[in-house]
Design a protein around this motif. Sequence first.
Motif, PDB file in Angstrom:
ATOM      1  N   ALA A 227      83.674 -36.076 -15.283  1.00 50.09           N
ATOM      2  CA  ALA A 227      83.190 -35.021 -14.392  1.00 50.09           C
ATOM      3  C   ALA A 227      83.458 -35.358 -12.929  1.00 50.09           C
ATOM      4  N   LEU A 228      83.604 -34.313 -12.129  1.00 46.62           N
ATOM      5  CA  LEU A 228      83.808 -34.428 -10.697  1.00 46.62           C
ATOM      6  C   LEU A 228      82.824 -33.509  -9.996  1.00 46.62           C
ATOM      7  N   LEU A 229      82.526 -33.816  -8.747  1.00 41.63           N
ATOM      8  CA  LEU A 229      81.724 -32.918  -7.940  1.00 41.63           C
ATOM      9  C   LEU A 229      82.063 -33.144  -6.486  1.00 41.63           C
ATOM     10  N   PRO A 230      81.948 -32.093  -5.639  1.00 42.15           N
ATOM     11  CA  PRO A 230      82.149 -32.305  -4.205  1.00 42.15           C
ATOM     12  C   PRO A 230      81.054 -33.212  -3.661  1.00 42.15           C
ATOM     13  N   ASN A 231      81.231 -33.629  -2.412  1.00 39.96           N
ATOM     14  CA  ASN A 231      80.203 -34.470  -1.787  1.00 39.96           C
ATOM     15  C   ASN A 231      78.829 -33.857  -1.981  1.00 39.96           C
ATOM     16  N   SER A 232      77.879 -34.651  -2.444  1.00 38.25           N
ATOM     17  CA  SER A 232      76.521 -34.145  -2.632  1.00 38.25           C
ATOM     18  C   SER A 232      75.791 -34.153  -1.296  1.00 38.25           C
ATOM     19  N   PHE A 233      74.988 -33.132  -1.079  1.00 40.55           N
ATOM     20  CA  PHE A 233      74.267 -32.993   0.181  1.00 40.55           C
ATOM     21  C   PHE A 233      72.776 -33.162  -0.061  1.00 40.55           C
ATOM     22  N   ASP A 234      72.120 -33.804   0.860  1.00 43.74           N
ATOM     23  CA  ASP A 234      70.661 -33.865   0.828  1.00 43.74           C
ATOM     24  C   ASP A 234      70.180 -33.596   2.249  1.00 43.74           C
ATOM     25  N   TYR A 235      70.357 -32.354   2.670  1.00 48.28           N
ATOM     26  CA  TYR A 235      69.970 -31.986   4.022  1.00 48.28           C
ATOM     27  C   TYR A 235      68.462 -32.061   4.213  1.00 48.28           C
ATOM     28  N   GLN A 236      67.709 -31.886   3.120  1.00 48.64           N
ATOM     29  CA  GLN A 236      66.252 -31.933   3.245  1.00 48.64           C
ATOM     30  C   GLN A 236      65.812 -33.279   3.814  1.00 48.64           C
ATOM     31  N   THR A 237      66.398 -34.371   3.277  1.00 49.28           N
ATOM     32  CA  THR A 237      66.042 -35.708   3.754  1.00 49.28           C
ATOM     33  C   THR A 237      66.600 -35.964   5.145  1.00 49.28           C
ATOM     34  N   LEU A 238      67.891 -35.648   5.342  1.00 47.41           N
ATOM     35  CA  LEU A 238      68.542 -35.907   6.625  1.00 47.41           C
ATOM     36  C   LEU A 238      67.824 -35.200   7.770  1.00 47.41           C
ATOM     37  N   LEU A 239      67.384 -33.967   7.528  1.00 46.50           N
ATOM     38  CA  LEU A 239      66.781 -33.160   8.589  1.00 46.50           C
ATOM     39  C   LEU A 239      65.254 -33.193   8.571  1.00 46.50           C
ATOM     40  N   ASN A 240      64.702 -34.081   7.742  1.00 49.88           N
ATOM     41  CA  ASN A 240      63.241 -34.229   7.634  1.00 49.88           C
ATOM     42  C   ASN A 240      62.548 -32.917   7.263  1.00 49.88           C
ATOM     43  N   LEU A 241      63.149 -32.215   6.322  1.00 52.15           N
ATOM     44  CA  LEU A 241      62.561 -30.978   5.833  1.00 52.15           C
ATOM     45  C   LEU A 241      61.689 -31.267   4.621  1.00 52.15           C
ATOM     46  N   GLY A 242      60.604 -30.548   4.503  1.00 51.10           N
ATOM     47  CA  GLY A 242      59.751 -30.682   3.338  1.00 51.10           C
ATOM     48  C   GLY A 242      60.351 -29.968   2.143  1.00 51.10           C
ATOM     49  N   PRO A 243      59.865 -30.242   0.930  1.00 52.99           N
ATOM     50  CA  PRO A 243      60.430 -29.638  -0.282  1.00 52.99           C
ATOM     51  C   PRO A 243      60.315 -28.117  -0.308  1.00 52.99           C
ATOM     52  N   LEU A 244      59.399 -27.569   0.475  1.00 53.12           N
ATOM     53  CA  LEU A 244      59.237 -26.114   0.495  1.00 53.12           C
ATOM     54  C   LEU A 244      59.893 -25.474   1.717  1.00 53.12           C
ATOM     55  N   ASP A 245      60.442 -26.308   2.613  1.00 53.55           N
ATOM     56  CA  ASP A 245      61.053 -25.784   3.831  1.00 53.55           C
ATOM     57  C   ASP A 245      62.425 -25.195   3.534  1.00 53.55           C
ATOM     58  N   ALA A 246      62.685 -24.028   4.074  1.00 53.73           N
ATOM     59  CA  ALA A 246      63.995 -23.399   3.911  1.00 53.73           C
ATOM     60  C   ALA A 246      64.925 -23.861   5.024  1.00 53.73           C
ATOM     61  N   ILE A 247      66.204 -23.892   4.714  1.00 52.46           N
ATOM     62  CA  ILE A 247      67.218 -24.106   5.742  1.00 52.46           C
ATOM     63  C   ILE A 247      67.488 -22.747   6.369  1.00 52.46           C
ATOM     64  N   THR A 248      67.116 -22.599   7.620  1.00 53.80           N
ATOM     65  CA  THR A 248      67.290 -21.307   8.282  1.00 53.80           C
ATOM     66  C   THR A 248      67.499 -21.519   9.769  1.00 53.80           C
ATOM     67  N   SER A 249      68.244 -20.605  10.393  1.00 49.70           N
ATOM     68  CA  SER A 249      68.625 -20.775  11.781  1.00 49.70           C
ATOM     69  C   SER A 249      67.869 -19.828  12.690  1.00 49.70           C
ATOM     70  N   ASP A 250      67.801 -20.204  13.989  1.00 49.68           N
ATOM     71  CA  ASP A 250      67.168 -19.337  14.976  1.00 49.68           C
ATOM     72  C   ASP A 250      68.126 -19.013  16.115  1.00 49.68           C
TER      73      ASP A 250
END
Length: 655
Positions: A227-250
Amino acid sequence: MATTHIPINRRIGLAGARRRLPYMRTRPLPTTYHESLSHTVESFKDMRQLVDWFFDVSALQPSEGRVQEDHESDADNLEKKRLLYQWELSDLYPPHCKIVPDKIFATSILDPTRLYDTLSLIYPEFPAAIFDTLAPSSKITTMQGLETFNSDKHSGHHWTGADMYSAANVGLRSDWYTDAIFAHQQFIGVNPTSITRASTEWIQNFTKAAYDQNNIPAAELFSTAPALLPNSFDYQTLLNLGPLDAITSDIALDDAPDVPRYGCASVALFQLLPTGVLHPLAIVLNYKGSIDPTVSTTIINKRLSPDDSSVGEDSDWPWRYAKMCAQVSDWTHHELTVHLVRTHLIEEATIVAGQRNFPDSHIMFLLLSPHWQTTLSLNSLRKTLVEQMMGPISPFKLPQLFTICNDSYYKFDWVGSYVPADLVKRGFPVDQLDVDPKFHNYAYARSVAAMWTVLQSFVGKVLTAYYKNGDSDVAADPYVSSFCLEMQSNDGAGLPQFPTVTKLADLIDMVTMCIHIAAPQHTAVNYLQQSYQTFIPNKPSALYTPLPQSLQDLQQINESDVLAALPLQVWRDWLMMAQVPYLLSAEVTGDQNIIEYAKTAAASKNPLIASAGKDLEIDIGNLTNTFKENSDAMDDQITKYMVLDPKDLAAAIVI
């Protein structure tokens, strides 16, 4: 909240702008979509010339080149250059060239580099209604309607290849949405550098997800198939987001409605079959540090085999939505990490350190400086690109974009990114690429490996002749050691993984990497943006509705939900998503390509470079056939992979 901005023609007057800005030209109001794109690209070129002019007159990037005067010692030459090339370490971006003197850029004169300022300057009374016709109507209610809109806007042109005035995009393919085209973009798309061998942990995670869904066939396949996969992302950890926090812009464009944009950290699992077919099997919609269904949503492809025709791909909207999420994730990774950081900003670091540590007479300067042509002037627009072009269409807040950018920069693995090492690390052994049939569709890997070999041979011939005593001469060269220290130092480039070079073979690889980043790597990740990103449904930068929070919600997704996730209600966002890739995909002119560089090297006044340059000319000529053979060997012959063709391969980062 929309930012406040005063167009330049209101600040200094249109007549004053034309008088004060070199290269800027006004153009008549466009009446068609095609004419508008043409004018915008030409205007972008004007702006680039403007910035190049500033760097020319400030001596940071002199157009006639910099030749050390006969009476000038190496020490004096370096002292002069160290005053000119200084590090900027105090802003929000990774280390880069400080503009000296600052007053050159203290005026409003660079403001036209902003896309909408440019349009305001060139078309001072450009009506919004004209813009409105360039993006699809919000009244379009089907994906077929968007495909027809795309086709109509491109009609009337005769496709003769990648041409910035009449260039095809993936949306003109009737099968653009299929698993096959989604997969082939991992191998020959705008970001062919991230697909990697899945770790045991990831395979176990996907297998567990399949068992949790009682999908036994999928679980058994996941646990046994390579199996192959693209680079895995964990933006929640990198950006200090909680498990319920959405990634959203302002961040919003001027005067644009405050419509929230949403992002995700998708992870897609692929199977590479022995036949060379790459097939998507499952997608984690938004990875949050765990694949557990209470944390992240995982969807499994109903088609576990590429030969399965029992499921209609066109109507499998939950799966199509998941693939779109994966493309949204890769948009940020590609534009910010792969493209901006790993080519533009890393190359700028080598330029500043190189100018500060290699006299103009040094063989390293003579080898590297031709690949520095316009990079500093182009990179000076990073603020415009990130904050005013990427930011308003990104799903991230601006501080988060800076965090991702800096994290990518400081973690850059210099030696591990050498082409042979990178391919092996990702599961593609270089010695098997041309002999194992399962790799025949990965034309990027096969072509970039061949280009690395040619560049390495050229650099090796020059440096081997220069350092006659090999390793001992390299170790004794104070300029090489000081360059390495400055690349590593927190007072310099700040790249801790940059090598300390004391051996000839390591120096050859390091110099080859500098050229690789500026030439083939940047070409590969930049010049296909028009092809894959101007048809927004294929690769949007963000979503315009919140992500489903459970598998059950995801499975209820229908066609109207997929369209609602696109910027159909925000035509400026749609236009920016399409225009920015178009601008960045401008063609490479003949005097900028690698063929012309080889000719120049062969005619060099330095006999070592001239001798090796003659061989480089021959090798580059042979690569044209090699790349064509690699493209012809792919299963899909509708879309060729010739972005690295030497006539189209820029020798430096020029856009």
